[in-house]
Design an enzyme around this catalytic site. Structure first.
Site, PDB file in Angstrom:
ATOM      1  N   THR A 186     -18.459  -6.507 -17.240  1.00  0.00           N
ATOM      2  CA  THR A 186     -18.504  -7.326 -18.368  1.00  0.00           C
ATOM      3  C   THR A 186     -19.818  -7.476 -18.896  1.00  0.00           C
ATOM      4  OG1 THR A 186     -18.317  -9.537 -19.203  1.00  0.00           O
ATOM      5  CG2 THR A 186     -18.884  -9.406 -16.966  1.00  0.00           C
ATOM      6  N   GLU A 331     -13.728 -12.085 -15.247  1.00  0.00           N
ATOM      7  CA  GLU A 331     -13.900 -12.747 -13.926  1.00  0.00           C
ATOM      8  C   GLU A 331     -12.918 -13.327 -13.411  1.00  0.00           C
ATOM      9  OE1 GLU A 331     -16.149 -12.845 -16.425  1.00  0.00           O
ATOM     10  OE2 GLU A 331     -18.380 -12.827 -15.909  1.00  0.00           O
ATOM     11  N   LYS A 444     -18.847 -12.625 -29.592  1.00  0.00           N
ATOM     12  CA  LYS A 444     -17.625 -11.847 -29.508  1.00  0.00           C
ATOM     13  C   LYS A 444     -17.160 -11.412 -30.891  1.00  0.00           C
ATOM     14  CE  LYS A 444     -14.626 -11.496 -25.824  1.00  0.00           C
ATOM     15  NZ  LYS A 444     -13.355 -11.947 -24.912  1.00  0.00           N
ATOM     16  N   TRP A 449     -17.689  -7.865 -26.781  1.00  0.00           N
ATOM     17  CA  TRP A 449     -19.105  -8.361 -26.623  1.00  0.00           C
ATOM     18  C   TRP A 449     -20.349  -7.701 -27.138  1.00  0.00           C
ATOM     19  CZ3 TRP A 449     -18.636 -13.390 -25.608  1.00  0.00           C
ATOM     20  CH2 TRP A 449     -17.675 -13.566 -24.818  1.00  0.00           C
TER      21      TRP A 449
HETATM   22  P1  AMP Z   1     -13.983 -11.368 -21.409  1.00  0.00           P
HETATM   23  O1  AMP Z   1     -14.708 -11.467 -20.050  1.00  0.00           O
HETATM   24  O2  AMP Z   1     -14.458 -10.132 -22.456  1.00  0.00           O
HETATM   25  O3  AMP Z   1     -12.425 -11.367 -21.329  1.00  0.00           O
HETATM   26  O4  AMP Z   1     -14.411 -12.779 -22.359  1.00  0.00           O
HETATM   27  C1  AMP Z   1     -14.331 -13.875 -21.730  1.00  0.00           C
HETATM   28  C2  AMP Z   1     -14.607 -15.056 -22.695  1.00  0.00           C
HETATM   29  O5  AMP Z   1     -14.048 -14.750 -24.012  1.00  0.00           O
HETATM   30  C3  AMP Z   1     -14.414 -16.460 -22.348  1.00  0.00           C
HETATM   31  O6  AMP Z   1     -15.470 -16.807 -21.374  1.00  0.00           O
HETATM   32  C4  AMP Z   1     -14.439 -16.881 -23.777  1.00  0.00           C
HETATM   33  O7  AMP Z   1     -15.839 -17.258 -24.103  1.00  0.00           O
HETATM   34  C5  AMP Z   1     -13.857 -15.988 -24.711  1.00  0.00           C
HETATM   35  N1  AMP Z   1     -12.426 -16.362 -24.979  1.00  0.00           N
HETATM   36  C6  AMP Z   1     -11.420 -15.656 -24.343  1.00  0.00           C
HETATM   37  N2  AMP Z   1     -10.106 -16.065 -24.714  1.00  0.00           N
HETATM   38  C7  AMP Z   1     -10.479 -17.071 -25.658  1.00  0.00           C
HETATM   39  C8  AMP Z   1     -10.012 -18.260 -26.451  1.00  0.00           C
HETATM   40  N3  AMP Z   1      -8.681 -17.996 -26.396  1.00  0.00           N
HETATM   41  N4  AMP Z   1     -10.605 -19.077 -27.221  1.00  0.00           N
HETATM   42  C9  AMP Z   1     -11.808 -18.998 -27.349  1.00  0.00           C
HETATM   43  N5  AMP Z   1     -12.682 -18.185 -26.491  1.00  0.00           N
HETATM   44  C10 AMP Z   1     -11.820 -17.368 -25.729  1.00  0.00           C
END
Ligand code: AMP
Length: 547
Positions: A186, A331, A444, A449
């Site tokens: 990540t 994670e 995002k 990211w």
């Molecule tokens: P990743 O590790 O790339 O899956 O990103 C995870 C992060 O994406 C989370 O900690 C949130 O900040 C954001 N995220 C994931 N799902 C949502 C959602 N449904 N609404 C808002 N933010 C989200």
């Protein structure tokens, strides 16, 4: 007194053995990089995954060695999911959207020994192979006669030539269920990317949970389209849950535009799909003007970024498709919460129900969550008070690969370790989580990211820039886009265009900010840290160019 039940380790290979025995004729459909549609069955996946395991044995790959992929969603990628992990090696899915420098860094950090890639990523492989000395074999995911000649990539073989001649029998080894099975980096936080290292146990438990009725509700009657890439946290676990329940799997390959996704849904009678909001934005954008309808689609999981209210409304009201808003993280394997209604909500007005559906939902059994204030004290679950969101559970990371970033867990009074998500949230009395903000310094965009720090570092490397702050701005298609706010050095000059040009080649194209805002000063806190909240307030009326 101990229970008297049999002990069997939870193994990823058992998912595939189960799929072969109980729904061996279940279909797997893939759009290939070549553009055609490929069809086969779970029995074929099982046979070919065994050949993959054999080929890895022939290559002398040791237990736990890493096999990387740069690949779209497709059947060969699925065979690697099972063949690599099932035989005790670790599958490392790399995000091909990253800059080649980041890809080389990640492949080296993971110490990948083999790297398998779709032909669309040959230019990427050509750009990085010389910087990945640990990779001793490069595998092009293609037929032998499609292997590129004179590619300049050493030890390059075609996937079919590599595994296709291997015997089809293989006894999957049994080992400790806590053995690493796959890994995913990540780049969400500052500093170098960090990898979550999943285990057989965590992946199988997550697969059970993902299939539950109030989670994805997957069954043998479903035709499932994971638009979410297999390089994004194991496509949210769908390749594992699908083997468990015996649903049809439909892989979109590289064709992720609205028209292609819509046509695949219709052609393959898809009942359930999963992806980030941007993908659905493109599909709805294709459907609306042509007045297209869905014939079979019933449910879609939308997560990775907040799902816009209008999208939930459009799916529900215009197309009769139920949106399941989900929240999770790399994670967390990744599922944390998913939004389904409780019985008592069924009598509510459509608007009240929509208000609940906008939330990220209730925790899945296996995930404990809490919100805490600045002193680490629990915040009340009243749907109003917000706090930093912490989680724990058997599919949540304990630490990152190679201990990168130190111990990430925060201990509570009972000595229990909680993972701080970097999200800020409320939780209501019914246990529904709503993400309200992000404390981590990242943007995002379209589900991918962008590190604000990286963007700021590039700006300040320009000789005319004294200070830079990168913030995310709302965007109708990409959810967020980065802009960079800069202070020029006294007497120095640089234009918006010059600074944007300066980013070229230093970061992936889509990570380059959409705009530059010149200011006289950037607000700083007592410790000299940029006050992004203050900056965002100052720029609240700012509009991206062209919107
Ligand atoms: P990743 O590790 O790339 O899956 O990103 C995870 C992060 O994406 C989370 O900690 C949130 O900040 C954001 N995220 C994931 N799902 C949502 C959602 N449904 N609404 C808002 N933010 C989200």
């Amino acid at each position: 007194m101990l229970g008297l039940m049999q002990e069997h380790p939870l193994m990823i290979s058992s998912l595939l053995e189960f799929a072969e025995r109980h729904h061996g004729d279940g279909e797997i459909v893939s759009r290939r990089v070549e553009g055609d549609i490929h069809r086969y069955t779970w029995a074929d996946v099982a046979r070919r995954a065994r050949q993959v395991a054999r080929a890895l044995d022939s290559d002398g790959l040791a237990f736990s060695e890493r096999v990387a992929t740069l690949a779209w969603n497709g059947y060969r990628h699925l065979e690697l999911y099972y063949g690599v992990s099932g035989s005790g090696r670790v599958l490392h899915t790399i995000n091909p959207r990253l800059h080649p420098d980041q890809i080389a860094w990640i492949a080296n950090h993971a110490e990948d020994s083999v790297l398998a890639f779709d032909l669309s990523f040959l230019p990427l492989v050509q750009a990085v192979h010389a910087r990945c000395p640990n990779v001793r074999k490069w595998i092009a995911l293609c037929d032998a006669d499609k292997l590129p000649q004179d590619s300049g990539v050493p030890n390059l073989v075609s996937y079919e030539a590599w595994m296709g001649t291997q015997p089809t029998d293989y006894a999957w080894p049994k080992f400790d269920e806590n053995t690493a099975s796959s890994m995913c980096y990540t780049s969400g936080t500052t500093g170098n990317p960090k990898a979550a290292l999943y285990s057989h146990r965590s992946s199988v438990l997550h697969a059970y949970a993902a299939a539950l009725p109030d989670v994805m509700c997957l069954s043998a009657r479903d035709s499932v389209l994971p638009v979410v890439p297999m390089f994004h946290v194991n496509a949210w676990g769908i390749p594992y849950s699908a083997a468990m329940v015996g649903c049809k799997l439909v892989f979109p390959g590289p064709a992720l535009d609205g028209k292609s996704v819509y046509e695949l849904i219709e052609a393959e009678k898809v009942t359930f799909a999963a992806g980030v909001p941007t993908v659905w934005q493109m599909m709805l954008g294709h459907m609306k003007p042509a007045n297209l309808r869905f014939s079979t689609l019933k449910r879609t999981v939308i997560g990775g970024s907040a799902c816009p209210p209008a999208m939930i409304g459009a799916f529900q009201d215009d197309y009769g498709v139920e949106v399941l808003h989900a929240w999770g993280m790399t994670e967390m394997s990744p599922l944390g919460t998913l939004c389904t209604l409780k019985n008592k909500h069924m009598e509510m007005s459509p608007q009240d129900r929509l208000n609940i559906r906008l939330k990220q939902g209730r925790a899945i059994f296996g995930v404990d969550m809490k919100i805490v204030d600045g002193d680490g004290q629990d915040v009340t679950w009243d749907g109003k008070a917000y706090g930093d969101l912490y989680v724990k559970g058997p599919w949540v990371v304990r630490e990152y690969f190679k201990g990168e970033g130190g111990d990430p867990l925060v201990k509570d009074a009972n000595g229990q370790g909680w993972f701080p998500t970097g999200d800020v949230a409320t939780i209501d009395a019914d246990g529904y989580l709503q993400i309200t903000d992000r404390s981590k310094d990242v943007i995002k965009s379209g589900g991918e990211w962008i590190s604000s720090i990286d963007i700021e570092n590039i700006a300040v490397a320009h000789p005319a820039i004294a200070m830079a702050a990168c913030i995310g701005v709302r965007h109708p298609k990409w959810d967020e886009r980065p802009i960079v706010v800069v202070v020029k050095k006294p007497g120095a000059e640089v234009t918006r265009e010059e600074l944007l040009k300066f980013y070229e080649g230093k970061t992936a194209k889509w990570q380059i900010p959409d705009d530059v805002v010149f200011v006289d000063a950037i607000p700083l806190g007592a410790t000299g840290k940029i006050l992004k909240t203050r900056l965002r307030e100052t720029l609240k009326d700012y509009k991206l160019p062209g919107l």
